[in-house]
Write a protein that holds these residues in place. Structure first.
Motif, mmCIF file in Angstrom:
data_model
loop_
_atom_site.group_PDB
_atom_site.id
_atom_site.type_symbol
_atom_site.label_atom_id
_atom_site.label_comp_id
_atom_site.label_asym_id
_atom_site.label_seq_id
_atom_site.Cartn_x
_atom_site.Cartn_y
_atom_site.Cartn_z
ATOM 1 N N THR A 41 3.879 0.398 8.926
ATOM 2 C CA THR A 41 3.709 0.100 10.358
ATOM 3 C C THR A 41 3.974 1.368 11.171
ATOM 4 O O THR A 41 4.483 2.348 10.658
ATOM 5 N N MET A 42 3.595 1.301 12.459
ATOM 6 C CA MET A 42 3.938 2.350 13.426
ATOM 7 C C MET A 42 4.798 1.706 14.499
ATOM 8 O O MET A 42 4.377 0.731 15.110
ATOM 9 N N ASN A 43 5.945 2.290 14.786
ATOM 10 C CA ASN A 43 6.836 1.751 15.823
ATOM 11 C C ASN A 43 6.989 2.753 16.957
ATOM 12 O O ASN A 43 7.800 3.670 16.882
ATOM 13 N N ILE A 80 8.524 -2.995 20.576
ATOM 14 C CA ILE A 80 7.669 -4.168 20.813
ATOM 15 C C ILE A 80 6.217 -3.852 20.432
ATOM 16 O O ILE A 80 5.868 -2.688 20.250
ATOM 17 N N PHE A 81 5.443 -4.905 20.335
ATOM 18 C CA PHE A 81 4.009 -4.799 19.987
ATOM 19 C C PHE A 81 3.807 -4.160 18.615
ATOM 20 O O PHE A 81 2.867 -3.381 18.424
ATOM 21 N N ILE A 82 4.676 -4.467 17.645
ATOM 22 C CA ILE A 82 4.551 -3.842 16.325
ATOM 23 C C ILE A 82 3.644 -4.696 15.444
ATOM 24 O O ILE A 82 4.051 -5.750 14.936
ATOM 25 N N SER A 83 2.415 -4.217 15.288
ATOM 26 C CA SER A 83 1.429 -4.932 14.473
ATOM 27 C C SER A 83 1.878 -4.934 13.022
ATOM 28 O O SER A 83 2.303 -3.896 12.510
ATOM 29 N N ALA A 84 1.779 -6.087 12.369
ATOM 30 C CA ALA A 84 2.152 -6.230 10.961
ATOM 31 C C ALA A 84 3.612 -5.876 10.733
ATOM 32 O O ALA A 84 3.997 -5.448 9.647
ATOM 33 N N GLY A 85 4.435 -6.058 11.773
ATOM 34 C CA GLY A 85 5.845 -5.673 11.714
ATOM 35 C C GLY A 85 6.629 -6.458 10.680
ATOM 36 O O GLY A 85 7.562 -5.941 10.078
ATOM 37 N N GLU A 86 6.267 -7.691 10.476
ATOM 38 C CA GLU A 86 6.945 -8.528 9.470
ATOM 39 C C GLU A 86 5.914 -9.535 8.966
ATOM 40 O O GLU A 86 5.135 -10.067 9.751
ATOM 41 N N HIS A 87 5.907 -9.758 7.663
ATOM 42 C CA HIS A 87 4.938 -10.687 7.068
ATOM 43 C C HIS A 87 5.291 -10.912 5.620
ATOM 44 O O HIS A 87 6.268 -10.335 5.109
ATOM 45 N N ASP A 88 4.501 -11.730 4.945
ATOM 46 C CA ASP A 88 4.812 -12.101 3.566
ATOM 47 C C ASP A 88 3.807 -11.553 2.565
ATOM 48 O O ASP A 88 3.736 -12.016 1.433
ATOM 49 N N ILE A 107 8.114 -3.322 3.558
ATOM 50 C CA ILE A 107 7.369 -2.837 4.729
ATOM 51 C C ILE A 107 8.013 -1.535 5.177
ATOM 52 O O ILE A 107 9.219 -1.487 5.467
ATOM 53 N N VAL A 108 7.213 -0.481 5.188
ATOM 54 C CA VAL A 108 7.732 0.851 5.509
ATOM 55 C C VAL A 108 7.463 1.123 6.983
ATOM 56 O O VAL A 108 6.322 1.376 7.382
ATOM 57 N N HIS A 109 8.503 1.048 7.791
ATOM 58 C CA HIS A 109 8.347 1.270 9.218
ATOM 59 C C HIS A 109 8.497 2.753 9.545
ATOM 60 O O HIS A 109 9.477 3.373 9.155
ATOM 61 N N LEU A 110 7.518 3.293 10.253
ATOM 62 C CA LEU A 110 7.672 4.639 10.799
ATOM 63 C C LEU A 110 8.079 4.450 12.255
ATOM 64 O O LEU A 110 7.368 3.804 13.024
#
Lengths: 597, 597
Positions: free
Chosen positions: B162-164, B196-204, B209-212
Motif C-alpha cells: 500500500t501507499m500511505n 486516511i484514504f488508504i486503498s487496500a489498507g486491510e483485507h483478507d 500487507i507491506v505499508h509504505l
C-alpha cells in the motif's frame, strides 16, 4: 454534512432585470405578484427548502424507499412529516388555477421555488413536481367533471400524480407501446399492462395517487397514432370524491438506481385497472406532451438546482480547506497553508459552475415568464413570440442545463479531492442525482433531435430567426458602450457560429437527414451557449447600469460583471468547436458497420 | 449483466505498429517478448480477466468490503479464491525483476494486461496494482536486505503493498504531514499517526500487507523537506522472512464511497508501529514519487479501462435494442423498430468513446514502452529522449485519460437510456468507479500544474520541443499522401494551437504565475488531444499501409481509418477552444473576492 442557502438575491435580480418584474407595466399574469410579495415568497420558500427539505437529503439517499410484501411503499424517515408541512404551507398550489384552489401566481415564481426545493432535496421535490405535470395535463385535456373531481385534491397535495409512459420494450419510441385499454359499458376502460421507471409510482405521502397512463384502446391502429391517455387512480373516487375502492394496479418492484434513492421508481402493474379517457381517443400522445413540456422545463430546473447546491458546497470547502500556497505568494502567511480558493484551477471549476448557474437561472426564469405571457397575454403577436421562444428553448433548457448540472456537480466534487468521493460529504450524491436529469423526460439526445429535427424548421424557422434578431440587436445596441463591448464581442462571435451552423443545416440536412442527427447535440449546446451567453451579457448590462446609478449592492453587481466576463472568456469559445463538429457532417460518424462496434 | 471481451487484436496492432514490437530490431528489454509469446500472454490475460475477474465486478460492488470489530477486513465473496488464481498464474510478477522471482517481461506488456484486469474489475485490480507500486519503490530505494526480505513475497503476491500518504489535514499538500517516526536503538522507528484514504489498507487476500508510510522523523524540519518514507508491514518479518508478530497498526474504519466498493479504502491508525526507513531520511517524498509516477500511469490505464468496458456494453446494447427508425429510412423494416445503432447521436457517443479508447491505448502502450527503453537502453541519448517523453506524458495520461474515462462511461450509460440508471445493468457502476481515477494519485488539477508548472520548463523545454519536432515531422512527411492528408491536416491544426498556447505561456506565465494556473487544465487537455490525435494519425497510417499491402484484416484496418477520421472531425476541434481559454488569462478567474463565492 452539506448545506444549502437559497440564492434569493440572485433570483430577485433576474426577476427584476431580465424578466422585468416591477419594471415598466406589470407582466400579464403578474398583477398579484408585486416585487414585495415575490420577495417574501422567495425568502420563505428558501427557508423552507433549507430547513425542511435539505436535512432529509442525505438521510433519504442512504435509506431509500422500501417496498413491502403487499406492494405498499414507505418513503424515508421524515418524508411524510415534511410533505405534510409542504402541503399545509400550500407550496404545491402556488401557480395553480384559483378555480380549483390554487394561488394563481406566475409559473415563473413556481419555477424559482422549484429550483430551491430541487437543490435542497431533488428526490423529494419530484413527488410534487410530477403532481404539477399531471395537474397541467388534466387541466388542459380533462372534462369539467374530471377537473372538478381531481384537481382540488391534487392542487391541495392530498393526492399526487404520476406519468406512465415507459414499458420494458419501449422508451423513446412510444409507437411500440403494448398496454391495452378495453372499453366498458359504463364508459370506463380496463387497463392491462406493465409500466416501468414510474417515478413516485407508489408511496405513503398522499391519500391517493392519480396515474396518467398511456395505453392502446383495443382495436386501435398500431404506432403512435393509436395511443390514448387515461386517468387511473390508485383509489377509485365515488361521486362525492371520496376515494376508497382500491384499483387493480400495484407496484411490482422498486428499481435500484444510481441516485434519487428517496424517490420510488416503480414497476407498475395494471391488471384490468379501471381508467377513464383523458382527452380524445388516439390522441394521447398530444395530451401527454402538455405534461412532458412542462416536465422538461422542470428537469432543466433540476440540472440548475444540483449545479447550484454543488457549487455552494464546493465553494464553502474551497474557502475553508487549507492546502498549498498561492502561486503568486502566500495569501495567508500566518496559517500553515492558504485556502484552496487561491488556486486558479479550483476557481476555474467553481467559476464555470457559477457562470452556468447564474445564466441558467436567468434563462429558466425568462423562459418561464414566456410561458406566463403565452398563457395570459391578450396580444396575439406577443403570445406567438412567447410561444416561439418557449418551444425553441424547452429542449435547450432540458438538454443543456442538465448536461451542465452534471458537469458542475462533478467539478464541485473535484474541489473536495478525496473527500468528494466519500459518501458522508454528500458531493457524490449530487453527481448521482444529477445524472438522471440527462436521461428522463426524453434523453438529451432526443431533446437535441426535437430541436434540430422539429423546432428549428417550424413556421419557416420563425423562432430561431426571432432569436437571431433579438441577440443581434442586443449586440448592435451595446457594442459601442466601452463597459459592455467585451460582452457583446464574445456574444457576437457565438451568434455568428450559431448562424453559420444553422445555415449549414439548412443546406445539408434536407438532402441527408443523418447530417441533422449527427449535428443535433452539438447544435443544441451551441444554441444553449449563445442563449446563456445572451442572458449573461444582459445581466452584465444590468450590473453596469446599476453601478452607474450608484446602487448600494456594489459587490453583487461587480460580481455579475466578472462572472459574465468569465462566461465570454472561458465558456463561449466552445461555440467554435461545436460549429467545426457540425460542419464535419455525418460521414465519419456513420461509416462503421453496425457489427464493427 | 455486463460483459467484457479483452481488445487483444487492438493491443497487438498497437504493439506492432506504434510500439514497434516485431519490427526492425527488438526493443531493448523486449528480447524475450516475441510477438508470438506476447500474443499468447495477452490472449490468456484477456481470458483470465473476462472469466475470473469480471464475474465478480457487480457482485463485489453490491457487497463491498466488511470491517469486523477486531479491525480485520473481509473482501467480497469470491475475491479470495480469484486472487489465489491470479497469484498462482503469476500475473503479479509479469514485469518484475527475475532476481526476485519476477518474469522480467516489459512494462509495456504489464500495462496491457493491467488494462484488461482493470476493465474487468477495477476495484479488484487495485489490490495487485498498489503492490506493483510498492515493489517499484522498494526496488528503487531499498537496501539489499530489504529487497531480499520483501520483494520475493510481494512479487509472488503472498504479500501485498500500500501507499500511505494522506492524512485528515493533508492531501495534495504533503508539507502539512504530521505522522511521526521516533528512532529506536535497533535502527527501527516507532510510527504514530493517522492515515486516511488508504486503498487496500486491510483485507483478507494476502498473508501480509507491506505499508509504505510517509512520516516525519522526530526533530525533522517542517514542510516537505522533513518527510521520510518507511516500510511498516502488518506482520513483522523475522530473520527467516516468516511474518508472525502483529505490528501496532490497524484499520480503524472503511470509508463509504461513491464506487470501487470492493476495494477497502481504510483509515489506518499507526500506534507506535515498527517501521524501517526506506531510502534516505528526509528524502521520502522523492522515494514516494517513484511509486507515484508508476501509479499515475496505472491510474491513466484505469481511465482507459473503464472507457473500454463501458463502450463495449453501450455498443452491445445499441446493436440489440430496437427503438425508433433511422432518419434515412427504416434499416430493419421487418422488425418493429431499428436497432439504436442506426441513430447518429447514439453513434456520436460510441464513436467518441471508441476514438479516445483506441488513441488512449496507443498513447499508454507507447509511453510504457518509453519506460522500458529508459530502463534498458544502452544509448544515453535514446534513454534521455524516452525519459523526456515519459515525464511529459505521465500527467497527461493520468489527467486526460481519466477525464475521458468518466466521459466515456457517462456517454455509454446514456446509450442505455433509463436502463443505464438502473444498478442491475451495471453501467452506472462504471461511472461511479471511473470517477475516483480523476481524484486519487494527485487530482487532475494537480497533474495539470505538474505539467505546466514543472514538466514544460524542465531542461529548457527539451521534452515539449522534442514532441513538437516529432509531431511536426510526421505531418510534414505524410501531408502529400492523399490517403493521409485528412489526418495530417487535423493534427497540424491541433499542433499549431498547442504551439501558440506554449508560446503564450512562455510570455505570460513567468510575469504572472496565476496565468499558468489558470491555463493548466486547458493546456493539459490540449496537449492530450494532440498526443492522442498523433497516435490516431499514426494508426491511420499503419491502417492505410496495411490495406495497401493487401492485409487480410481489411475491416479492422478500415475501421482504424474511420475512427481516426472521426477523431479529426469531432475531437480535435476542441484544441481551438482550449487555446482561446488559455490566452484569456487569469483576470476573470481571479477577480472575485474569496467570500464572494
Amino acid at each position: 454534512m452539506t448545506s444549502y442557502a437559497a440564492p434569493v438575491t440572485d433570483t430577485l435580480f433576474v426577476l427584476r432585470e431580465i424578466v422585468g418584474l416591477g419594471r415598466n407595466q406589470p407582466l400579464p399574469g403578474f398583477e398579484e405578484a408585486t416585487p414585495d410579495l415575490t420577495a417574501a415568497i422567495l425568502e420563505e420558500a428558501g427557508r423552507f427548502a433549507a430547513e425542511v427539505f435539505h436535512p432529509l437529503n442525505q438521510s433519504g439517499d442512504r435509506q431509500g424507499c422500501t417496498r413491502h410484501e403487499d406492494g405498499a411503499v414507505t418513503t424515508p424517515t421524515g418524508f411524510k412529516e415534511a410533505y405534510n408541512l409542504f402541503r399545509e404551507a400550500g407550496w404545491g398550489g402556488l401557480s395553480a388555477n384559483p378555480e380549483f384552489g390554487g394561488q394563481g401566481l406566475p409559473h415563473t415564481l413556481a419555477a424559482a421555488v422549484n429550483e430551491y426545493l430541487s437543490s435542497a432535496n431533488m428526490a423529494f421535490a419530484m413527488y410534487p413536481g410530477l403532481t404539477s405535470g399531471a395537474i397541467a395535463a388534466i387541466e388542459a385535456h380533462g372534462q369539467p367533471e374530471q377537473k372538478a373531481l381531481y384537481l382540488p385534491h391534487m392542487i391541495d397535495g392530498r393526492w399526487t400524480g404520476t406519468m406512465n409512459l415507459t414499458e420494458p420494450q419501449c422508451g423513446t419510441d412510444l409507437g411500440l407501446l403494448r398496454t391495452k385499454a378495453v372499453p366498458q359499458a359504463d364508459g370506463s376502460y380496463k387497463i392491462s399492462g406493465q409500466k416501468i421507471f414510474i417515478s413516485a409510482g407508489e408511496h405513503d405521502l398522499s391519500e391517493n395517487i392519480v396515474h396518467l397512463v398511456l395505453a392502446r384502446i383495443e382495436g386501435a391502429p398500431s404506432g403512435v397514432k393509436g395511443i390514448s391517455l387515461f386517468i387511473a387512480p390508485k383509489f377509485l373516487p365515488d361521486e362525492t370524491g371520496a376515494a376508497t375502492v382500491r384499483n387493480n394496479l400495484s407496484c411490482g418492484a422498486i428499481e435500484e438506481k444510481m441516485g434519487i434513492h428517496a424517490n420510488a421508481t416503480c414497476v407498475m402493474n395494471y391488471d384490468g385497472a379501471t381508467g377513464w379517457l383523458l382527452g380524445e381517443a388516439h390522441k394521447g400522445l398530444k395530451a401527454m406532451f402538455t405534461m412532458m413540456n412542462e416536465a422538461r422545463l422542470g428537469v432543466g430546473v433540476q440540472g440548475l438546482a444540483i449545479g447550484e447546491i454543488a457549487y455552494q458546497n464546493g465553494a464553502n470547502y474551497a474557502r475553508e480547506r487549507l492546502q498549498g500556497r498561492a502561486l503568486s505568494g502566500a495569501a495567508a502567511p500566518d496559517k500553515p497553508a492558504d485556502p484552496l480558493i487561491v488556486h486558479p484551477d479550483v476557481r476555474r471549476m467553481l467559476m464555470t459552475a457559477r457562470a452556468f448557474n447564474e445564466a441558467g437561472r436567468a434563462l429558466i426564469l425568462y423562459t418561464a415568464s414566456q410561458a406566463d405571457i403565452a398563457h395570459h397575454s391578450p396580444d396575439e403577436k406577443v403570445k406567438q413570440a412567447a410561444n416561439d421562444w418557449l418551444g425553441l428553448m424547452t429542449p435547450v433548457i432540458k438538454g443543456v442545463l442538465t448536461d451542465k448540472g452534471l458537469e458542475s456537480a462533478v467539478m464541485a466534487q473535484q474541489v473536495l479531492g478525496g473527500h468528494g468521493y466519500i459518501a458522508e460529504w454528500g458531493m457524490e450524491q449530487f453527481v448521482r442525482d444529477a445524472r438522471i436529469a440527462q436521461i428522463y423526460e426524453g434523453a438529451n439526445g432526443v431533446q437535441a433531435l426535437d430541436l434540430v429535427g422539429r423546432k428549428l424548421a417550424l413556421d419557416g424557422g420563425r423562432a430561431i430567426s426571432a432569436f437571431f434578431a433579438e441577440v443581434g440587436k442586443f449586440c448592435e445596441e451595446n457594442r459601442a458602450d466601452p463597459a459592455l463591448s467585451v460582452y457583446t464581442k464574445g456574444l457576437k462571435k457565438g451568434l455568428g457560429d450559431l448562424q453559420q451552423a444553422t445555415l449549414w443545416l439548412m443546406q445539408n440536412a434536407v438532402t441527408r437527414p443523418d447530417n441533422a442527427g449527427a449535428a443535433s447535440t452539438d447544435y443544441m449546446h451551441l444554441l444553449g451557449l449563445v442563449a446563456l451567453g445572451y442572458m449573461s451579457a444582459r445581466m452584465a448590462k444590468a450590473g453596469a447600469e446599476g453601478l452607474a446609478q450608484g446602487g448600494n449592492d456594489t459587490s453583487f453587481l461587480n460580481n455579475k460583471l466578472v462572472t459574465a466576463r468569465f462566461f465570454m472568456d472561458r465558456l463561449m469559445p466552445e461555440t467554435a468547436a461545436h460549429l467545426a463538429r457540425i460542419v464535419s457532417g455525418a460521414d465519419s460518424m456513420m461509416a462503421l458497420e453496425a457489427d464493427a462496434f
